[in-house]
Design an enzyme around this catalytic site. Structure first.
Site, PDB file in Angstrom:
ATOM      1  N   HIS A 158       0.838  -1.208   0.000  1.00  0.00           N
ATOM      2  CA  HIS A 158       0.000   0.000   0.000  1.00  0.00           C
ATOM      3  C   HIS A 158       0.872   1.259   0.000  1.00  0.00           C
ATOM      4  O   HIS A 158       0.665   2.171  -0.823  1.00  0.00           O
ATOM      5  CB  HIS A 158      -0.904  -0.032   1.238  1.00  0.00           C
ATOM      6  CG  HIS A 158      -1.682   1.227   1.486  1.00  0.00           C
ATOM      7  ND1 HIS A 158      -3.028   1.337   1.217  1.00  0.00           N
ATOM      8  CD2 HIS A 158      -1.307   2.439   1.989  1.00  0.00           C
ATOM      9  CE1 HIS A 158      -3.443   2.555   1.533  1.00  0.00           C
ATOM     10  NE2 HIS A 158      -2.419   3.247   2.006  1.00  0.00           N
ATOM     11  N   GLU A 159       1.833   1.311   0.917  1.00  0.00           N
ATOM     12  CA  GLU A 159       2.652   2.524   1.028  1.00  0.00           C
ATOM     13  C   GLU A 159       3.493   2.721  -0.235  1.00  0.00           C
ATOM     14  O   GLU A 159       3.675   3.851  -0.710  1.00  0.00           O
ATOM     15  CB  GLU A 159       3.538   2.470   2.280  1.00  0.00           C
ATOM     16  CG  GLU A 159       2.775   2.369   3.609  1.00  0.00           C
ATOM     17  CD  GLU A 159       1.819   3.526   3.874  1.00  0.00           C
ATOM     18  OE1 GLU A 159       1.922   4.567   3.208  1.00  0.00           O
ATOM     19  OE2 GLU A 159       0.945   3.377   4.753  1.00  0.00           O
ATOM     20  N   HIS A 175       1.608   4.482  -2.944  1.00  0.00           N
ATOM     21  CA  HIS A 175       1.633   5.951  -2.934  1.00  0.00           C
ATOM     22  C   HIS A 175       2.839   6.477  -3.713  1.00  0.00           C
ATOM     23  O   HIS A 175       2.724   7.468  -4.455  1.00  0.00           O
ATOM     24  CB  HIS A 175       1.696   6.477  -1.498  1.00  0.00           C
ATOM     25  CG  HIS A 175       0.434   6.308  -0.718  1.00  0.00           C
ATOM     26  ND1 HIS A 175      -0.792   6.692  -1.194  1.00  0.00           N
ATOM     27  CD2 HIS A 175       0.206   5.797   0.526  1.00  0.00           C
ATOM     28  CE1 HIS A 175      -1.729   6.434  -0.286  1.00  0.00           C
ATOM     29  NE2 HIS A 175      -1.136   5.882   0.764  1.00  0.00           N
ATOM     30  N   ASP A 188      -5.028   7.428  -1.456  1.00  0.00           N
ATOM     31  CA  ASP A 188      -5.826   6.566  -0.587  1.00  0.00           C
ATOM     32  C   ASP A 188      -7.241   6.461  -1.121  1.00  0.00           C
ATOM     33  O   ASP A 188      -7.743   7.355  -1.794  1.00  0.00           O
ATOM     34  CB  ASP A 188      -5.858   7.137   0.843  1.00  0.00           C
ATOM     35  CG  ASP A 188      -4.578   6.832   1.597  1.00  0.00           C
ATOM     36  OD1 ASP A 188      -4.150   5.659   1.618  1.00  0.00           O
ATOM     37  OD2 ASP A 188      -3.999   7.777   2.163  1.00  0.00           O
TER      38      ASP A 188
HETATM   39 ZN   LIG Z   1      -2.270   5.302   2.355  1.00  0.00          ZN
END
Ligand SMILES: [Zn+2]
Length: 189
Positions: free
Chosen positions: A114-115, A118, A124
């Site tokens: 997830h990170e 980015h 998000d």
């Molecule tokens: Zn996030």
């Protein structure tokens, strides 16, 4: 070689290295895979997790390769408390911070992918759907899915291929900090 020639050679090498570093920050439309070098020297407990996340992103996209410790496009850190988060400096460049306390509650691999998402241009999307990687902590601690959805993966591919509109690109590639991803309140939209 004499010392002056040697200095010039070192300067030329530094210039070449800097140019290579810019290829990720300013990707040109190309079919060849681009390499993002990540460094786990500051996150020794999560080096294996980072390698798994790199494979997931490589397999999900068709123009990206993430390679360990060949450079520092992406630095990964482990911290204690305060929440996991990502700090993107430009598309494919930045820092990811993994909170060891949160990684004991949530899937550390899902946090890592997830990170990194980015850093690869994704925002998000706290919709509570475990099938969506960027829903992050909103999907709860029982959600361990570390894979981006097809739509998420395709967006990353498009960003690196340079095929999105300038407006879409500028909102996804600039300097931005993505805080408080884990845990997250359940919100829709
Ligand atoms: Zn996030």
């Amino acid at each position: 070689m004499n010392s002056r020639v040697k200095r010039l050679a070192v300067a030329a090498l530094a210039t070449a290295t800097a140019t290579l570093g810019l290829t990720v920050a300013n990707p040109a439309p190309a079919s060849a895979a681009m390499t993002i070098c990540y460094n786990t020297s500051q996150a020794p407990s999560y080096a294996g997790i980072a390698n798994q996340a790199a494979s997931i992103w490589k397999n999900a996209t068709n123009n990206l390769t993430l390679t360990a410790n060949c450079g520092t496009n992406l630095r990964i850190y482990q911290i204690t408390g305060g929440g996991s988060y990502a700090q993107r400096t430009s598309l494919g460049n930045g820092r990811v911070y993994i909170d060891t306390q949160q990684a004991a509650q949530y899937s550390p691999l899902r946090i890592m992918t997830h990170e990194i998402g980015h850093i690869l241009g994704l925002p998000d999307n706290y919709n509570g759907n475990c099938a969506i990687l960027m829903s992050g902590g909103s999907a709860g601690t029982s959600c361990t899915n570390p894979y981006p959805s097809t739509a998420e993966a395709n967006r990353v591919t498009s960003l690196f291929a340079g095929t999105l509109s300038a407006g879409e690109r500028s909102s996804s590639t600039g300097s931005q900090v993505f805080k408080d991803s884990w845990p997250a309140l359940l919100t829709v939209g």
